[in-house]
Design a protein around this motif. Sequence first.
Motif, PDB file in Angstrom:
ATOM      1  N   ASP A 101       0.823  -1.212   0.000  1.00 57.18           N
ATOM      2  CA  ASP A 101       0.000   0.000   0.000  1.00 57.18           C
ATOM      3  C   ASP A 101       0.859   1.264   0.000  1.00 57.18           C
ATOM      4  O   ASP A 101       0.435   2.309  -0.485  1.00 57.18           O
ATOM      5  N   ALA A 102       2.070   1.183   0.544  1.00 62.03           N
ATOM      6  CA  ALA A 102       2.970   2.338   0.600  1.00 62.03           C
ATOM      7  C   ALA A 102       3.822   2.468  -0.661  1.00 62.03           C
ATOM      8  O   ALA A 102       4.705   3.317  -0.730  1.00 62.03           O
ATOM      9  N   GLY A 103       3.568   1.625  -1.656  1.00 57.53           N
ATOM     10  CA  GLY A 103       4.284   1.729  -2.925  1.00 57.53           C
ATOM     11  C   GLY A 103       5.523   0.855  -3.017  1.00 57.53           C
ATOM     12  O   GLY A 103       6.236   0.908  -4.013  1.00 57.53           O
ATOM     13  N   GLY A 104       5.765   0.060  -1.999  1.00 57.58           N
ATOM     14  CA  GLY A 104       6.900  -0.862  -2.028  1.00 57.58           C
ATOM     15  C   GLY A 104       6.471  -2.214  -2.555  1.00 57.58           C
ATOM     16  O   GLY A 104       5.343  -2.391  -3.036  1.00 57.58           O
ATOM     17  N   MET A 105       7.367  -3.151  -2.442  1.00 64.86           N
ATOM     18  CA  MET A 105       7.053  -4.505  -2.866  1.00 64.86           C
ATOM     19  C   MET A 105       7.447  -5.466  -1.745  1.00 64.86           C
ATOM     20  O   MET A 105       8.563  -5.402  -1.224  1.00 64.86           O
ATOM     21  N   GLY A 106       6.529  -6.312  -1.380  1.00 60.59           N
ATOM     22  CA  GLY A 106       6.781  -7.343  -0.389  1.00 60.59           C
ATOM     23  C   GLY A 106       6.377  -8.678  -0.968  1.00 60.59           C
ATOM     24  O   GLY A 106       5.361  -8.777  -1.651  1.00 60.59           O
ATOM     25  N   MET A 107       7.199  -9.682  -0.727  1.00 64.17           N
ATOM     26  CA  MET A 107       6.862 -11.006  -1.261  1.00 64.17           C
ATOM     27  C   MET A 107       7.256 -12.100  -0.291  1.00 64.17           C
ATOM     28  O   MET A 107       8.196 -11.947   0.491  1.00 64.17           O
ATOM     29  N   VAL A 108       6.526 -13.187  -0.362  1.00 63.45           N
ATOM     30  CA  VAL A 108       6.821 -14.373   0.438  1.00 63.45           C
ATOM     31  C   VAL A 108       7.784 -15.233  -0.355  1.00 63.45           C
ATOM     32  O   VAL A 108       7.441 -15.714  -1.442  1.00 63.45           O
ATOM     33  N   ARG A 109       8.995 -15.415   0.151  1.00 67.04           N
ATOM     34  CA  ARG A 109       9.973 -16.291  -0.494  1.00 67.04           C
ATOM     35  C   ARG A 109       9.746 -17.738  -0.060  1.00 67.04           C
ATOM     36  O   ARG A 109      10.014 -18.661  -0.818  1.00 67.04           O
ATOM     37  N   ALA A 110       9.262 -17.916   1.184  1.00 61.60           N
ATOM     38  CA  ALA A 110       8.939 -19.253   1.684  1.00 61.60           C
ATOM     39  C   ALA A 110       7.846 -19.112   2.743  1.00 61.60           C
ATOM     40  O   ALA A 110       7.950 -18.277   3.629  1.00 61.60           O
ATOM     41  N   ARG A 111       6.817 -19.916   2.615  1.00 58.88           N
ATOM     42  CA  ARG A 111       5.694 -19.881   3.547  1.00 58.88           C
ATOM     43  C   ARG A 111       5.992 -20.833   4.704  1.00 58.88           C
ATOM     44  O   ARG A 111       6.405 -21.967   4.506  1.00 58.88           O
ATOM     45  N   GLY A 112       5.760 -20.336   5.922  1.00 56.87           N
ATOM     46  CA  GLY A 112       6.003 -21.138   7.112  1.00 56.87           C
ATOM     47  C   GLY A 112       4.711 -21.524   7.801  1.00 56.87           C
ATOM     48  O   GLY A 112       3.625 -21.443   7.215  1.00 56.87           O
ATOM     49  N   ASP A 113       4.807 -21.893   9.059  1.00 55.96           N
ATOM     50  CA  ASP A 113       3.647 -22.274   9.849  1.00 55.96           C
ATOM     51  C   ASP A 113       2.763 -21.051  10.089  1.00 55.96           C
ATOM     52  O   ASP A 113       3.244 -20.023  10.570  1.00 55.96           O
ATOM     53  N   ALA A 114       1.495 -21.158   9.763  1.00 57.88           N
ATOM     54  CA  ALA A 114       0.577 -20.024   9.835  1.00 57.88           C
ATOM     55  C   ALA A 114       0.294 -19.573  11.263  1.00 57.88           C
ATOM     56  O   ALA A 114      -0.047 -18.419  11.490  1.00 57.88           O
ATOM     57  N   GLU A 115       0.464 -20.458  12.219  1.00 57.87           N
ATOM     58  CA  GLU A 115       0.151 -20.109  13.607  1.00 57.87           C
ATOM     59  C   GLU A 115       1.346 -19.564  14.373  1.00 57.87           C
ATOM     60  O   GLU A 115       1.240 -18.565  15.066  1.00 57.87           O
ATOM     61  N   SER A 116       2.487 -20.234  14.258  1.00 54.25           N
ATOM     62  CA  SER A 116       3.599 -19.861  15.144  1.00 54.25           C
ATOM     63  C   SER A 116       4.971 -19.909  14.482  1.00 54.25           C
ATOM     64  O   SER A 116       5.977 -19.993  15.177  1.00 54.25           O
ATOM     65  N   GLY A 117       5.041 -19.826  13.179  1.00 55.52           N
ATOM     66  CA  GLY A 117       6.331 -19.867  12.504  1.00 55.52           C
ATOM     67  C   GLY A 117       7.152 -18.612  12.769  1.00 55.52           C
ATOM     68  O   GLY A 117       6.614 -17.536  13.008  1.00 55.52           O
ATOM     69  N   ALA A 118       8.452 -18.769  12.751  1.00 56.14           N
ATOM     70  CA  ALA A 118       9.354 -17.628  12.878  1.00 56.14           C
ATOM     71  C   ALA A 118       9.278 -16.796  11.600  1.00 56.14           C
ATOM     72  O   ALA A 118       8.807 -17.274  10.567  1.00 56.14           O
ATOM     73  N   ILE A 119       9.734 -15.538  11.675  1.00 58.74           N
ATOM     74  CA  ILE A 119       9.730 -14.655  10.504  1.00 58.74           C
ATOM     75  C   ILE A 119      11.155 -14.182  10.251  1.00 58.74           C
ATOM     76  O   ILE A 119      11.760 -13.524  11.097  1.00 58.74           O
ATOM     77  N   LEU A 120      11.675 -14.539   9.082  1.00 59.52           N
ATOM     78  CA  LEU A 120      12.991 -14.092   8.630  1.00 59.52           C
ATOM     79  C   LEU A 120      12.753 -13.076   7.522  1.00 59.52           C
ATOM     80  O   LEU A 120      11.993 -13.332   6.590  1.00 59.52           O
ATOM     81  N   LEU A 121      13.373 -11.908   7.637  1.00 57.96           N
ATOM     82  CA  LEU A 121      13.150 -10.817   6.691  1.00 57.96           C
ATOM     83  C   LEU A 121      14.394 -10.540   5.868  1.00 57.96           C
ATOM     84  O   LEU A 121      15.495 -10.459   6.412  1.00 57.96           O
ATOM     85  N   ILE A 122      14.206 -10.380   4.572  1.00 59.03           N
ATOM     86  CA  ILE A 122      15.252  -9.894   3.680  1.00 59.03           C
ATOM     87  C   ILE A 122      14.868  -8.459   3.356  1.00 59.03           C
ATOM     88  O   ILE A 122      13.831  -8.213   2.740  1.00 59.03           O
TER      89      ILE A 122
END
Length: 113
Positions: free
Chosen positions: A20-41
């Motif tokens: 919405d802010a004009g950037g681009m975000g994408m999921v490189r790998a989908r993890g556990d929907a409830e409690s997966g860790a989040i690694l950001l590039i």
Amino acid sequence: MTGALPTGILVSALLKRVNDAGGMGMVRARGDAESGAILLILNEAPGVSRVMERALDPMGKPMLISAGPSDPQDIAAREVYWRKRRERDPDVWVIELDIASAERFAAETICDG
């Protein structure tokens, strides 16, 4: 119950805010929907990126910590890092953000939310 939002909702909110802010975000790998860790590039400039991970501080509050290779221009090392991390933990989400102030967007959405 901790009252924490499921990881899938946090990731969706982050991607929506960035897009919405004009950037681009994408999921490189989908993890556990409830409690997966989040690694950001976090792409900061062409050919320059940092890797950060959502973690908990000693008081249990979410925060972002540096992860991965120390050279922000070593894209090959970054790719190797997140793929190996994913092999060890298939529940981890890998999210790539390409927007100015990517760390701020991430912190405001997945740490303060």
